[in-house]
Design an enzyme around this catalytic site. Structure first.
Site, short mmCIF file in Angstrom:
data_model
loop_
_atom_site.label_atom_id
_atom_site.label_comp_id
_atom_site.label_asym_id
_atom_site.label_seq_id
_atom_site.Cartn_x
_atom_site.Cartn_y
_atom_site.Cartn_z
CD GLU A 211 44.65 36.31 41.34
OE1 GLU A 211 43.58 35.91 41.24
OE2 GLU A 211 45.67 35.37 40.94
CD GLU A 307 40.75 37.76 38.59
OE1 GLU A 307 40.79 36.68 38.56
OE2 GLU A 307 41.86 38.60 38.42
#
Length: 1007
Positions: A211, A307
């Site tokens: 991320e 995710e």
């Protein structure tokens, strides 16, 4: 039109050859893994470490493994959150059985590296063992070693020592990259031996960074990502690499940074955690499109969600869960939530899908990031005690569907279709002509409507805030489903018949129409089903009945093999277990879990779990004459639907009795507060500069614990000074993670306790908390001569570095000490945790006196401690230890999940560290919560033998402190389980050196 088997084989072979030449080979591999159109066909077989070379590629629809389309249905688990390697197999087997074909894993740098240049991949940190276990279970692996992982873990996974190291993290700073390269060298050496491409294991995909959105458009960020890419490739990792965009930003798409000339081996992925109170978003085919459109940001790679929210974490105090903990996360993100959101993802072209978390586990010791408490249950489908929950129903149904019906690997958006009151997403397979309709009800009331499809108006009902999947033109071997309003769950050939399973909610009516040019012979195994044949169509209706299947057998319709149709409600669908063996496919119905299956010498040998007595039915290859369950022969008779049925139910789990906890011993500690305590061996706190992001206060030495090598748990300070005559108060500035606190003594007299506030909605995500505790100095302590100021700081954990701003380097511990009425010159010494436990690792222990002296260890001689009983009420500032032992005698044929529950008057302010056999299983804060039950993993817990339990209670003087009620709690039990190897628990004998305590294993039960 559908391809013949011969045509498919020829095309698939051509595609596989193209991939072998340029798909996942060396630098310069063509970007068009799918330069040739790969048709719909059988998926690859379950993976294993088979010693063979494999190709891994992709096109815009899906991954391609050896030229075959693969929908990756993955679930996240973290080996470091389950410190009992035997139980890794338990969780992985449950994931595979419930429809997952892959497991995604973070590898935490801090877990493996106690110091620069030191790495440990043994014992509970044996990454190679985990990868071997995944391969033996038949699961692909998505490997995510960072170097930064976030994951609600201390420092985002950065090792504690990195907080005191030169270099700006998550950039191309050479000092930082030197440490990163060292870490990746160690991880990649293990990963390279387990790559699916080389036949050594099942590692299919590999993630770099996590991320990363801070320096996307800056040279430092692009150079950093390029460095990681090239480093991983140079280490021999040849599977596709990817990064997980923190949302739908279009960051790090193919071509956005330098990969050294390579093309086609980089995937774009994005994470998504939709709000359960909002309708599911369209992040792909039906969305806004473009760079921020999710799957559409990279139109030449498959839709990929590394995710997808399978739950949510809960903060200290439980403000998000209203104090209910993870039960609330599981309620708000329940089975209906998952069905709505995951089917919507599928409709949007997301065929590489990972549920975060499938099993959350425990952030034991000092692993948790400041934002979370010990439990990382996450509201996951498998709870922290490894027990299946109702959330597994849609996982099970969707996962098996995606593996057993090839059509779902290649779907395109089709013409819009409307059904009153519902949101409809329509897709079609261009090769087979199958159509898929995702019907979503985003309202609060059930909706019954009609769907125009297959030339008819199909009756459909979707419950409130739920979804259903309807198909037309779906192939079942040589048959075709004209249409079905019930969701298909699986299709396989078991021996001399085909078997198809349709699933739905109890009380609903399944409607399935088959093309049948000849009038078939229909056998209703269960009379609740009905059928009618008319004009080449066989129309079957069956109710979904509570807890059992409805079966219909079709033959004589011009197809060689009969077709067994099974209709299963939610309860019975999760007791249907497909399993592929070298002898052919099996379908097993009845037990709560099927772990393994083998066909040998005319017998089907099964292992699995039962909670209560249950029936057993097996459909399999021809020639099977007997069934063995967990090593015992099962009496069977031929079933009406072509299988073998057990004559008597399989036994359930016998009663598990847990002892009451008594025989407690108690001893107070914190001798460090006494003025005469010998601190000469402690580190001098006399540094003048630091790499911390916290400025060193002017005129003060560096007091930050990390700068002196103390990275985890509590830290003690002793400041020696003279000239206290005019001192009226002392102010102690300190910095901690969430729920940190400070205690101070002057010349052994308590000055008081200061604690950080419980987070609210505005401060939940704050990772570093700073405050100044001001304590008055009583007149009788203002005397000439030497004085000692003793300070204990519960530092909690390091902040994560999600924004790539070095926030993990924020100070922990004292930051400054000032006085009013005087300005004495204080000479500081500091003491934290001792050398890392060689077995339990660096995150197990902090710097309490009892920890340094081994009071938490098995075998420590506590015979001279005072006797104690609970509930207990004391008023004291400092640390008190309680120890007891207990024995368990769980039946060796039973897998029992056990927890420790602590409860007390919430007005009492104290906290306890829980040590089981020397392992730090978490921290309980009585007046904050919300966690009261702590899972004790088998292997560390001896379920057949003796255990040592120690509580290190940190109490404030302002309120009475406990403990109150402390007891063992049975979280669940099943007959079956797996053999568990005891985890090493080094102890103390006679106050001397550590000695390993290993325990024993009995039969198939838990040691």
């Amino acid at each position: 039109m559908a391809l013949s088997r011969r045509s498919f084989s020829a095309l698939a072979g051509t595609a596989a050859l193209g991939l072998a030449l340029g798909g996942s080979g060396g630098p310069g591999a063509p970007s068009a893994y799918a330069a040739r159109s790969v048709p719909t066909g059988p998926p690859p077989p379950p993976p294993s470490a088979d010693g063979r070379r494999h190709t891994v590629g992709h096109d815009r629809h899906s991954l391609l493994v050896d030229g075959r389309r693969l929908v990756l249905w993955s679930g996240e688990m973290h080996p470091f959150r389950l410190p009992s390697p035997s139980l890794w197999r338990d969780v992985l087997q449950k994931m595979r059985a419930h429809g997952f074909n892959a497991v995604s894993v973070y590898v935490a740098w801090n877990y493996h590296s106690p110091a620069p240049g030191r790495y440990d991949f043994t014992g509970v940190r044996d990454l190679g063992l985990f990868l071997r276990t995944a391969a033996e279970t038949g699961l692909y692996v998505v490997l995510r070693p960072g170097p930064y992982i976030n994951a609600e873990v201390d420092g985002g996974g950065f090792p504690g020592w990195l907080t005191a190291a030169r270099g700006t993290a998550r950039t191309d700073d050479p000092d930082y990259l030197r440490h990163v390269d060292e870490w990746l060298t160690h991880v990649d050496a293990i990963a390279a031996r387990h790559l699916f491409t080389k036949g050594g294991g099942t590692v299919l995909l590999y993630q770099i960074e996590n991320e990363y959105d801070a320096h996307v458009d800056e040279p430092a960020g692009r150079a950093y990502m390029s460095h990681l890419y090239k480093k991983v490739r140079s280490d021999g990792i040849d599977v596709p690499l990817f990064h997980n965009d923190k949302g739908r930003n279009g960051y790090w798409t193919p071509g956005s940074f330098d990969t050294g000339g390579e093309k086609g081996r980089w995937l774009y992925g994005f994470d998504g955690y939709p709000s359960p109170s909002q309708p599911p978003p369209d992040w792909g085919y039906f969305g806004t499109g473009g760079r921020t459109g999710g799957a559409s940001a990279s139109p030449h790679t498959p839709g990929f969600m590394p995710e997808s929210g399978g739950g949510w974490f809960d903060p200290w105090g439980g403000v998000w869960s209203k104090g209910k903990g993870y039960a609330e996360a599981r309620r708000t993100r329940d089975a209906a939530y998952e069905r709505r959101f995951y089917l919507t993802h599928l409709a949007n072209g997301i065929t590489v899908h990972n549920v975060y978390m499938a099993f959350g586990g425990t952030s034991w010791g000092w692993l948790p990031a400041p934002v979370v408490y010990t439990s990382y249950d996450y509201g996951a489908a498998l709870d922290e005690g490894r027990r299946p929950t109702e959330k597994l129903v849609p996982m099970h149904q969707i996962g098996h569907m995606l593996q057993r019906f090839p059509d779902f690997a290649k779907l395109d958006r089709a013409a819009d279709v409307k059904a009153a009151g519902l949101t409809v997403r329509h897709l079609a397979n261009p090769d087979t002509g199958a159509h898929v309709y995702v019907l979503r009800n985003d309202g609060d009331k059930d909706v019954s409507s009609t769907l125009p499809a297959a030339g008819e108006d199909l009756p459909v009902t979707v419950p409130a805030r739920d979804a259903r999947l309807t198909v037309t033109g779906l192939r079942l071997g040589q048959r075709t489903v004209r249409w079905a309003t019930a969701q298909p769950m699986l299709f396989l050939t078991a021996g001399q018949q085909d078997v198809v399973v349709f699933c739905g909610r109890r009380g609903e009516l399944a409607r399935v129409v088959l093309d049948s040019p000849e009038e078939p012979l229909v056998g209703r195994v269960d009379q609740e089903a009905a059928y009618i044949y008319d004009q080449g169509l066989l129309r079957v209706t069956a109710p979904f009945t509570a807890g059992r299947t409805i079966q219909v057998r079709v033959q004589g319709d011009g197809v060689d093999r009969p077709l067994l149709m099974i209709f299963a409600d939610e309860e019975s669908s999760v007791r249907l277990w497909p399993y592929d063996t070298p002898s052919g496919s099996l379908l097993v119905y009845g037990p709560e879990l099927l772990r393994t299956a083998e066909v040998r010498d005319g017998a089907v040998r099964l292992t699995g779990d039962t909670g209560r007595p249950t029936g057993l039915e097996v459909w399999g290859p021809p020639g099977i004459g007997s069934v063995v369950w967990n090593g015992g022969a099962v009496r069977t008779s031929p079933g009406a639907s072509g299988g073998l049925r057990a004559v008597a139910p399989l036994p359930g789990a016998p009663e598990v009795r847990l002892p009451a906890l008594g025989g407690w011993r108690v001893r107070e500690e914190n001798p460090e507060s006494a003025p005469g305590f010998d601190d000469s061996a402690w580190r001098k706190a006399d540094r003048t500069s630091s790499y911390s992001t916290t400025p060193v206060p002017e005129g003060q030495p560096v007091l930050f614990a990390d700068d002196y090598g103390f990275h985890y748990g509590d830290v003690w300070y002793r400041g020696s000074f003279t000239g206290a005559a005019g001192v009226e108060s002392v102010s102690l500035a300190y910095s901690t993670g969430t729920q940190g606190l400070l205690m101070a003594w002057l010349d052994g007299e308590p000055l008081g306790t200061h604690r950080m506030p419980v987070p609210d909605n505005g401060t939940i995500r704050r990772g570093t908390w700073s405050a100044t505790a001001k304590f008055p100095v009583r007149r009788e302590l203002r005397t000439p001569g030497r004085h000692v100021l003793s300070v204990l700081v519960r530092r909690m954990q390091h902040d994560q570095d999600g924004g790539a701003r070095d926030t993990h380097k924020a100070a922990r511990g004292l930051t400054a000490a000032t006085f009013t009425g005087g300005d004495p010159d204080v000479r500081w010494r500091i003491q934290g945790e001792a050398a890392p436990d060689p077995v339990r690792g660096p995150v197990n222990n902090g710097g309490l006196y009892g920890e340094r002296e081994g009071w938490h260890l098995p075998g420590f001689p506590d015979g001279d401690w005072e006797k104690a009983s609970f509930p207990r009420s004391v008023r004291r500032q400092g640390v008190t230890w309680y120890r007891t032992t207990f024995r368990l005698a769980v039946d060796p044929r039973v897998d029992a999940s056990v927890g420790l529950t602590l409860e007390d008057d919430p007005e009492r302010a104290y906290r306890a560290q829980i040590f089981l056999n020397g392992w730090n299983m978490g921290q309980y804060i009585n007046d904050v919560g919300p966690q009261h039950t702590f899972v004790l993993p088998n292997g560390i817990l001896r379920t057949r033998g003796a255990n040592t339990l120690a509580l290190a209670v940190l109490s404030e003087q302002g309120t009475p402190s406990g403990p109150g009620r402390v007891g063992l709690t049975l979280l669940g039990a099943a007959a079956g389980g797996i053999p568990v190897t005891p985890v090493a628990c080094p102890g103390r004998r006679g106050g001397g050196r550590a000695k390993a305590v290993t325990g024993s294993t009995n039969g198939r039960g838990i040691a």
